[in-house]
Every structure is written in C-alpha cells, then in structure tokens.
Design a protein around this motif. Sequence first.
Motif, PDB file in Angstrom:
ATOM      1  N   ALA A  11      33.993  26.800  34.668  1.00 33.67           N
ATOM      2  CA  ALA A  11      33.784  28.151  33.947  1.00 33.67           C
ATOM      3  C   ALA A  11      31.758  28.159  33.166  1.00 33.67           C
ATOM      4  O   ALA A  11      31.440  28.669  33.440  1.00 33.67           O
ATOM      5  N   THR A  12      31.744  26.751  33.765  1.00 34.49           N
ATOM      6  CA  THR A  12      30.180  26.472  33.516  1.00 34.49           C
ATOM      7  C   THR A  12      30.011  26.729  34.311  1.00 34.49           C
ATOM      8  O   THR A  12      28.705  27.336  34.277  1.00 34.49           O
ATOM      9  N   THR A  49      43.298  31.030  39.791  1.00 34.55           N
ATOM     10  CA  THR A  49      42.949  31.355  37.929  1.00 34.55           C
ATOM     11  C   THR A  49      42.293  32.530  38.173  1.00 34.55           C
ATOM     12  O   THR A  49      41.926  33.149  38.785  1.00 34.55           O
ATOM     13  N   TRP A  50      42.248  32.247  36.737  1.00 31.94           N
ATOM     14  CA  TRP A  50      41.645  33.973  36.464  1.00 31.94           C
ATOM     15  C   TRP A  50      39.675  33.984  36.264  1.00 31.94           C
ATOM     16  O   TRP A  50      39.445  34.860  37.017  1.00 31.94           O
ATOM     17  N   ARG A 122      28.624  42.465  32.678  1.00 31.12           N
ATOM     18  CA  ARG A 122      29.913  42.764  32.258  1.00 31.12           C
ATOM     19  C   ARG A 122      30.392  41.784  32.746  1.00 31.12           C
ATOM     20  O   ARG A 122      32.096  41.154  31.905  1.00 31.12           O
ATOM     21  N   GLY A 123      30.223  41.532  33.441  1.00 34.06           N
ATOM     22  CA  GLY A 123      30.867  39.692  33.897  1.00 34.06           C
ATOM     23  C   GLY A 123      30.760  38.671  33.398  1.00 34.06           C
ATOM     24  O   GLY A 123      31.985  38.152  32.874  1.00 34.06           O
ATOM     25  N   TRP A 124      30.150  38.245  32.454  1.00 32.54           N
ATOM     26  CA  TRP A 124      29.132  37.246  32.381  1.00 32.54           C
ATOM     27  C   TRP A 124      29.781  37.852  30.731  1.00 32.54           C
ATOM     28  O   TRP A 124      30.464  36.718  30.054  1.00 32.54           O
ATOM     29  N   ASP A 129      34.106  35.808  27.039  1.00 32.24           N
ATOM     30  CA  ASP A 129      35.412  35.979  25.672  1.00 32.24           C
ATOM     31  C   ASP A 129      36.707  35.165  26.997  1.00 32.24           C
ATOM     32  O   ASP A 129      38.041  35.955  26.835  1.00 32.24           O
ATOM     33  N   SER A 130      36.347  34.693  28.139  1.00 32.12           N
ATOM     34  CA  SER A 130      37.436  33.512  29.082  1.00 32.12           C
ATOM     35  C   SER A 130      38.483  34.429  28.890  1.00 32.12           C
ATOM     36  O   SER A 130      39.835  34.332  29.221  1.00 32.12           O
TER      37      SER A 130
END
Length: 134
Positions: A11-12, A49-50, A122-124, A129-130
């Motif tokens: 995620a980071t 994973t998401w 939008r992606g960020w 928001d996980s």
Amino acid sequence: MNNNNQRSALATYNHITYLLYILSYFTAGLLWIVPIFMNYAKRREADGTWLATHFDWQIKTFWYSIVWFVVGIGIITFALGSFGVSMMADSGNIAVGSVLLASLGFIIMGVTFIWHLYRIVRGWIALADSRPVP
C-alpha cells in the motif's frame, strides 16, 4: 514478512507510485516512466489481494494514456505538415482543414491529460480508503 506487513508495504509502495504520477505533471513528464517500472516490478507480489487492482489500474492508465497521447501527436504532426503544404500551394481550404485537424489532435491530448489525472486521483482516493479500484 507476514501478510499484513506485506500488504502495508505494498500500500505504501502504491502511494509512492501515485505520488510520482502526480509529480510527473510538474517535471514535464520525466517522472512518468518511473512508476510504470515500479508497478511492473511489484505487481505479482499483490496477486490475490485488493492491492492488485491498483497495480493493474495504474498500468492500464499509463498505456492507454500513451496510446491516446501518441494518436493526438500524430494527428497534429500530420496536420502541421498539411498546413505547410497548403502554404506552399497557396490553398486556403487545405489550411483551414489542417487547422481543424490540428485542433482535433489538441483536443485528444487535452482529454487524455484530464482522463489520466482523473484516474490517478480516483485510484489514490480508493487506495487511501483501503478499497480496490474497478
């Protein structure tokens, strides 16, 4: 590394790639190539994973943007060549058509720019928001 730590690290990593895409707007696109390499380098680690949706989202955004940007530049280049020919041939009709065609190329490039920025933002937001992106 356990799954939670790996997801946190990925995620980071994705936050950094989104940031680099945004920063590329202020570097005349020089940073644009860095996040695509980063996405390909870590893409497989996110499988299942998401976060995998974010890697795919950024990769698709990059390639579609490149294709449409090149189409716009190609149209503009063709139109400017036609404009030069029209000046040598002293043809006002060709000149008008060339200007209109070049305008179409600039519109394609402008829409591509806005679409690219929209997808990065939008992606960020989804990443913050996980959430996965579609």
